[in-house]
Design a protein around this motif. Structure first.
Motif, PDB file in Angstrom:
ATOM      1  N   GLN A 137     -27.647  -7.435  19.718  1.00 60.12           N
ATOM      2  CA  GLN A 137     -26.353  -7.425  19.032  1.00 60.12           C
ATOM      3  C   GLN A 137     -26.517  -7.150  17.540  1.00 60.12           C
ATOM      4  O   GLN A 137     -27.525  -7.507  16.940  1.00 60.12           O
ATOM      5  CB  GLN A 137     -25.644  -8.773  19.195  1.00 60.12           C
ATOM      6  CG  GLN A 137     -25.161  -9.038  20.586  1.00 60.12           C
ATOM      7  CD  GLN A 137     -24.434 -10.372  20.673  1.00 60.12           C
ATOM      8  OE1 GLN A 137     -24.626 -11.259  19.859  1.00 60.12           O
ATOM      9  NE2 GLN A 137     -23.589 -10.498  21.673  1.00 60.12           N
ATOM     10  N   THR A 138     -25.471  -6.547  16.970  1.00 61.97           N
ATOM     11  CA  THR A 138     -25.418  -6.396  15.522  1.00 61.97           C
ATOM     12  C   THR A 138     -24.578  -7.558  14.973  1.00 61.97           C
ATOM     13  O   THR A 138     -23.904  -8.253  15.739  1.00 61.97           O
ATOM     14  CB  THR A 138     -24.760  -5.063  15.108  1.00 61.97           C
ATOM     15  OG1 THR A 138     -23.372  -5.113  15.469  1.00 61.97           O
ATOM     16  CG2 THR A 138     -25.447  -3.877  15.776  1.00 61.97           C
TER      17      THR A 138
ATOM     18  N   GLN B 100     -21.860  -7.440  13.546  1.00 62.03           N
ATOM     19  CA  GLN B 100     -20.434  -7.211  13.760  1.00 62.03           C
ATOM     20  C   GLN B 100     -20.017  -7.426  15.226  1.00 62.03           C
ATOM     21  O   GLN B 100     -18.838  -7.536  15.522  1.00 62.03           O
ATOM     22  CB  GLN B 100     -20.044  -5.783  13.352  1.00 62.03           C
ATOM     23  CG  GLN B 100     -20.142  -5.514  11.862  1.00 62.03           C
ATOM     24  CD  GLN B 100     -21.582  -5.431  11.364  1.00 62.03           C
ATOM     25  OE1 GLN B 100     -22.456  -4.921  12.038  1.00 62.03           O
ATOM     26  NE2 GLN B 100     -21.820  -5.954  10.164  1.00 62.03           N
ATOM     27  N   ASP B 101     -20.972  -7.470  16.140  1.00 62.49           N
ATOM     28  CA  ASP B 101     -20.652  -7.649  17.561  1.00 62.49           C
ATOM     29  C   ASP B 101     -20.181  -9.072  17.827  1.00 62.49           C
ATOM     30  O   ASP B 101     -20.742 -10.026  17.276  1.00 62.49           O
ATOM     31  CB  ASP B 101     -21.878  -7.383  18.443  1.00 62.49           C
ATOM     32  CG  ASP B 101     -22.281  -5.932  18.486  1.00 62.49           C
ATOM     33  OD1 ASP B 101     -21.410  -5.071  18.268  1.00 62.49           O
ATOM     34  OD2 ASP B 101     -23.466  -5.660  18.753  1.00 62.49           O
TER      35      ASP B 101
END
Length: 163
Positions: free
Chosen positions: A34-35, A37-38
């Motif tokens: 995941q980033t 922002q996810d």
């Protein structure tokens, strides 16, 4: 955001937090992919057994889930989660009303599970400063807001340091 359509009395079952049940390795892999922002919907439930063992269950409703994935965190929630077993050792994560809830009121629970499960405490440990940069801010607005969403550092650790 999810709101109650009608009044919900204290103690009533509200919904299940449903999703894919994952092992630690897969939960760790998904978190690492995941980033910042996810959205992170993976919940880690740890049950402490009488013989000092800890039973871990990871549930990810990202692709297979229900309305439970849309419930927001609050540092002063009106729901609490209970692992419930029905014909299986894998628990189902049931959410119950912690107080009487009015029609139109937002439904929320403490993602860490601490609010209603540890007497006298609703706040988690203060994380190290380097952990804070990885954490997501909490916007619940409660008077006891911890400023960040609850954090399970084991899923963010490197494989060599994970359990």
């Amino acid at each position: 955001m999810v709101r109650a359509l009608e009044p919900v009395p204290r103690g009533r079952f509200v919904c299940e937090y449903a999703g894919e049940v994952l092992g630690f390795a897969e939960a760790h892999r998904r978190i690492q992919a995941q980033t910042a922002q996810d959205p992170n919907y993976i919940i880690a439930v740890r049950e402490h057994l009488h013989d000092e063992r800890v039973m871990e269950t990871f549930v990810d409703p990202t692709h297979i889930g229900n309305v439970g994935r849309f419930l927001n965190h609050s540092c002063e929630p009106n729901l609490f989660m209970v692992p419930v077993r029905v014909d299986s050792m894998v628990p189902r994560l049931a959410l119950f009303a912690a107080a009487d809830i009015s029609a139109g009121e937002e439904l929320s629970y403490d993602y860490s599970g601490r609010f209603h499960n540890l007497p006298g405490t609703s706040r988690e440990h203060k994380p190290l400063e380097e952990e804070n940069r990885l954490r997501k801010p909490c916007y619940c607005g409660s008077r006891t807001c911890a400023s960040f969403l609850p954090w399970d550092s084991s899923l963010f650790s490197t494989p060599a340091s994970s359990p």
